[in-house]
Motif scaffolding. Structure first.
Motif, mmCIF file in Angstrom:
data_model
loop_
_atom_site.group_PDB
_atom_site.id
_atom_site.type_symbol
_atom_site.label_atom_id
_atom_site.label_comp_id
_atom_site.label_asym_id
_atom_site.label_seq_id
_atom_site.Cartn_x
_atom_site.Cartn_y
_atom_site.Cartn_z
ATOM 1 N N ILE A 196 0.846 -1.191 0.000
ATOM 2 C CA ILE A 196 0.000 0.000 0.000
ATOM 3 C C ILE A 196 0.880 1.239 0.000
ATOM 4 O O ILE A 196 1.758 1.394 0.863
ATOM 5 C CB ILE A 196 -0.932 0.021 1.225
ATOM 6 N N LEU A 197 0.673 2.122 -0.970
ATOM 7 C CA LEU A 197 1.392 3.388 -1.030
ATOM 8 C C LEU A 197 0.572 4.466 -0.330
ATOM 9 O O LEU A 197 -0.651 4.519 -0.491
ATOM 10 C CB LEU A 197 1.629 3.810 -2.486
ATOM 11 N N VAL A 198 1.233 5.314 0.441
ATOM 12 C CA VAL A 198 0.572 6.461 1.061
ATOM 13 C C VAL A 198 1.163 7.714 0.424
ATOM 14 O O VAL A 198 2.365 7.975 0.546
ATOM 15 C CB VAL A 198 0.755 6.483 2.588
ATOM 16 N N GLY A 239 -2.651 -0.707 -4.072
ATOM 17 C CA GLY A 239 -3.220 0.597 -4.365
ATOM 18 C C GLY A 239 -2.598 1.682 -3.525
ATOM 19 O O GLY A 239 -1.654 1.450 -2.767
ATOM 20 N N ALA A 240 -3.139 2.895 -3.673
ATOM 21 C CA ALA A 240 -2.604 4.060 -2.975
ATOM 22 C C ALA A 240 -3.687 4.735 -2.161
ATOM 23 O O ALA A 240 -4.846 4.840 -2.597
ATOM 24 C CB ALA A 240 -2.019 5.054 -3.980
ATOM 25 N N VAL A 241 -3.305 5.175 -0.973
ATOM 26 C CA VAL A 241 -4.152 6.037 -0.148
ATOM 27 C C VAL A 241 -3.575 7.442 -0.246
ATOM 28 O O VAL A 241 -2.371 7.638 -0.051
ATOM 29 C CB VAL A 241 -4.169 5.580 1.321
ATOM 30 N N ILE A 242 -4.410 8.412 -0.582
ATOM 31 C CA ILE A 242 -3.956 9.792 -0.756
ATOM 32 C C ILE A 242 -4.487 10.629 0.398
ATOM 33 O O ILE A 242 -5.682 10.606 0.691
ATOM 34 C CB ILE A 242 -4.413 10.365 -2.107
ATOM 35 N N VAL A 243 -3.585 11.348 1.056
ATOM 36 C CA VAL A 243 -3.947 12.156 2.222
ATOM 37 C C VAL A 243 -3.957 13.627 1.838
ATOM 38 O O VAL A 243 -3.053 14.112 1.142
ATOM 39 C CB VAL A 243 -2.953 11.920 3.386
ATOM 40 N N THR A 244 -4.984 14.349 2.301
ATOM 41 C CA THR A 244 -5.117 15.770 1.991
ATOM 42 C C THR A 244 -5.704 16.499 3.186
ATOM 43 O O THR A 244 -6.081 15.879 4.185
ATOM 44 C CB THR A 244 -6.024 15.975 0.765
ATOM 45 N N THR A 245 -5.761 17.809 3.102
ATOM 46 C CA THR A 245 -6.533 18.627 4.026
ATOM 47 C C THR A 245 -7.692 19.234 3.238
ATOM 48 O O THR A 245 -7.700 19.168 2.004
ATOM 49 C CB THR A 245 -5.645 19.718 4.656
ATOM 50 N N ILE A 292 -6.159 20.978 -4.948
ATOM 51 C CA ILE A 292 -5.639 21.183 -6.305
ATOM 52 C C ILE A 292 -4.498 20.204 -6.574
ATOM 53 O O ILE A 292 -4.419 19.577 -7.641
ATOM 54 C CB ILE A 292 -5.162 22.637 -6.487
ATOM 55 N N ASP A 293 -3.613 20.072 -5.591
ATOM 56 C CA ASP A 293 -2.485 19.154 -5.760
ATOM 57 C C ASP A 293 -2.912 17.694 -5.668
ATOM 58 O O ASP A 293 -2.309 16.818 -6.301
ATOM 59 C CB ASP A 293 -1.414 19.444 -4.705
ATOM 60 N N VAL A 294 -3.948 17.414 -4.891
ATOM 61 C CA VAL A 294 -4.427 16.036 -4.770
ATOM 62 C C VAL A 294 -5.022 15.558 -6.090
ATOM 63 O O VAL A 294 -4.870 14.393 -6.463
ATOM 64 C CB VAL A 294 -5.461 15.920 -3.630
ATOM 65 N N ARG A 295 -5.683 16.438 -6.797
ATOM 66 C CA ARG A 295 -6.209 16.066 -8.114
ATOM 67 C C ARG A 295 -5.084 15.593 -9.033
ATOM 68 O O ARG A 295 -5.247 14.644 -9.796
ATOM 69 C CB ARG A 295 -6.945 17.258 -8.745
ATOM 70 N N LYS A 296 -3.934 16.244 -8.938
ATOM 71 C CA LYS A 296 -2.780 15.831 -9.744
ATOM 72 C C LYS A 296 -2.285 14.457 -9.293
ATOM 73 O O LYS A 296 -1.856 13.637 -10.105
ATOM 74 C CB LYS A 296 -1.664 16.865 -9.619
ATOM 75 N N GLU A 297 -2.336 14.202 -7.986
ATOM 76 C CA GLU A 297 -1.902 12.912 -7.458
ATOM 77 C C GLU A 297 -2.825 11.798 -7.950
ATOM 78 O O GLU A 297 -2.369 10.704 -8.312
ATOM 79 C CB GLU A 297 -1.889 12.951 -5.938
ATOM 80 N N VAL A 298 -4.133 12.065 -7.960
ATOM 81 C CA VAL A 298 -5.098 11.093 -8.482
ATOM 82 C C VAL A 298 -4.833 10.836 -9.961
ATOM 83 O O VAL A 298 -4.841 9.690 -10.425
ATOM 84 C CB VAL A 298 -6.549 11.591 -8.272
ATOM 85 N N VAL A 310 -2.018 2.666 -10.971
ATOM 86 C CA VAL A 310 -2.138 2.318 -9.553
ATOM 87 C C VAL A 310 -3.552 2.655 -9.078
ATOM 88 O O VAL A 310 -4.008 3.789 -9.245
ATOM 89 C CB VAL A 310 -1.099 3.078 -8.699
ATOM 90 N N GLU A 311 -4.225 1.677 -8.505
ATOM 91 C CA GLU A 311 -5.579 1.895 -8.015
ATOM 92 C C GLU A 311 -5.567 2.881 -6.850
ATOM 93 O O GLU A 311 -4.743 2.784 -5.938
ATOM 94 C CB GLU A 311 -6.198 0.574 -7.554
ATOM 95 N N VAL A 312 -6.480 3.842 -6.887
ATOM 96 C CA VAL A 312 -6.642 4.757 -5.758
ATOM 97 C C VAL A 312 -7.621 4.104 -4.778
ATOM 98 O O VAL A 312 -8.820 4.008 -5.040
ATOM 99 C CB VAL A 312 -7.168 6.133 -6.210
ATOM 100 N N LEU A 313 -7.086 3.633 -3.655
ATOM 101 C CA LEU A 313 -7.946 3.011 -2.650
ATOM 102 C C LEU A 313 -8.867 4.026 -2.016
ATOM 103 O O LEU A 313 -9.950 3.665 -1.523
ATOM 104 C CB LEU A 313 -7.091 2.338 -1.575
ATOM 105 N N GLY A 314 -8.449 5.269 -2.010
ATOM 106 C CA GLY A 314 -9.308 6.321 -1.488
ATOM 107 C C GLY A 314 -8.515 7.507 -0.991
ATOM 108 O O GLY A 314 -7.287 7.492 -0.931
ATOM 109 N N VAL A 315 -9.257 8.553 -0.647
ATOM 110 C CA VAL A 315 -8.680 9.804 -0.163
ATOM 111 C C VAL A 315 -9.096 10.015 1.280
ATOM 112 O O VAL A 315 -10.253 9.814 1.645
ATOM 113 C CB VAL A 315 -9.134 10.990 -1.036
ATOM 114 N N VAL A 316 -8.136 10.409 2.105
ATOM 115 C CA VAL A 316 -8.377 10.714 3.515
ATOM 116 C C VAL A 316 -8.298 12.224 3.687
ATOM 117 O O VAL A 316 -7.310 12.853 3.300
ATOM 118 C CB VAL A 316 -7.331 10.045 4.421
ATOM 119 N N GLU A 317 -9.352 12.810 4.265
ATOM 120 C CA GLU A 317 -9.331 14.236 4.580
ATOM 121 C C GLU A 317 -8.834 14.395 6.013
ATOM 122 O O GLU A 317 -9.564 14.143 6.970
ATOM 123 C CB GLU A 317 -10.715 14.866 4.419
ATOM 124 N N ASN A 318 -7.591 14.791 6.140
ATOM 125 C CA ASN A 318 -6.969 14.956 7.453
ATOM 126 C C ASN A 318 -7.156 16.387 7.951
ATOM 127 O O ASN A 318 -7.449 17.294 7.175
ATOM 128 C CB ASN A 318 -5.478 14.615 7.360
#
Length: 325
Positions: free
Chosen positions: A62-64, A198-204, A211-217, A225-233
């Motif tokens: 799992i990539l973070v 897959g990857a978990v993407i962390v954002t605020t 804006i930057d998370v959209r680029k990561e997706v 790489v499957e996006v397992l989901g986004v975490v709003e921290n």
């Protein structure tokens, strides 16, 4: 130009850097990469063969990721590793943030060193079932800057994947630096043949982060790489009403008037895993290098949110929430 990719400024009939005629064919005349291609080694990357062999004992990877720094990605990686280990899974945590390694601090391993054996590098262990590898263990002075160009970063990441004796792992959690550059490309290309869950993407919540998370997706979709989901921290500040009243109040810290991560996920067609509050107790657990799940104060706010997110990740991959991955 890395790993046999054709550079953007290559001629239209470029034979490719891995071709036997690379740098020698008529179409190569005048190309700025001609000499590089002509002298570069041909054939598949030998490191990838060794990496595939080493990763054969790792069930899930799992990539973070994050689009920008300062969103709590490493905190999430550390707590994900703690949570999986607490369920009796065999867990490895790989820190590939070469220039800003914070994982040793967040797991209480500052000052420790990597040992070597006949089988390779031995991870530094928090518990018997939670091992960690980071460049932070190799830097004598923690204040020393790591000033490396891309090729050297790439080489170290491959070395971590190729030479570390992880043993049998249920999970390898990879904490990557922000962005979509050398480290992210290297880890994806190196693990591609072994399978990435897959990857978990962390954002605020605020737009400057999203804006930057959209680029990561977009990056994940392009590299497969499957996006397992986004975490709003840091989704609101969670504080107890008083020392004696444990009902918590949540105050908005970042502007989420644009809909936050949930709306972005809906727009981009990726799962939204949930929100984690900005909890001072979670911050303290990260500073102290310990699990928030064993802290009674964390259990009132951040720990339940993280637990729900982790269960969603496991459910997506049909992994039992108890040992038996």
């Amino acid at each position: 130009m890395e790993n046999g990719e054709i550079p953007e400024n290559a001629p239209e009939l470029c034979p490719g850097p891995q071709s036997e005629t690379a740098g020698k064919s008529d179409s190569c005349e005048g190309c700025p990469n001609q000499e590089i291609c002509a002298t570069a080694p041909k054939g598949p990357d030998p490191d990838l063969v060794a990496i595939v062999e080493r990763m054969a004992t790792v069930k899930h990877k799992i990539l973070v990721l994050s689009g920008k720094g300062g969103v709590g990605k490493s905190t999430f990686s550390a707590q994900l590793a703690f949570a999986l280990a607490a369920r009796d899974f065999e867990v490895g945590l790989l820190d590939i943030d070469i220039c800003g390694p914070s994982i040793p601090k967040m797991l209480g391993l500052e000052g420790r060193e990597i040992r070597r054996s006949n089988c390779g590098w031995i991870p530094v262990y928090v518990e018997s079932n939670l091992g960690v590898i980071s460049i932070g263990f190799t830097i004598p002075n923690p204040d020393e800057a790591v000033i490396w160009r891309g090729p050297r970063k790439t080489g170290l990441i491959k070395q971590f994947l190729r030479d570390v004796d992880w043993g049998e792992l249920d999970f390898l959690v990879v904490d990557a630096p922000p962005g979509t550059s050398d480290e992210q490309i290297t880890i994806v290309q190196s693990l591609e043949a072994t399978g990435i869950d897959g990857a978990v993407i962390v954002t605020t919540p605020q737009q400057v982060s999203l804006i930057d998370v959209r680029k990561e997706v977009s990056f994940c979709k392009k590299v497969g790489v499957e996006v397992l989901g986004v975490v709003e921290n840091m989704s609101g500040l969670s504080q107890p009403l008083s020392e004696f009243k444990f009902t918590r109040m949540t105050e908005t810290v970042f502007d989420a008037s644009g809909g936050g991560a949930a709306k972005m996920c809906n727009d981009m067609g990726v799962p939204f895993l949930g929100k984690v509050p900005l909890d001072p107790q979670l911050c303290k657990a990260a500073e102290d290098g310990r699990s928030c799940f064993s802290d009674d104060k964390c259990r009132r706010a951040s720990a339940p949110a993280l637990k729900m997110i982790i269960e969603k990740i496991l459910a997506q991959k049909n992994i039992s929430t108890e040992n038996g991955a």
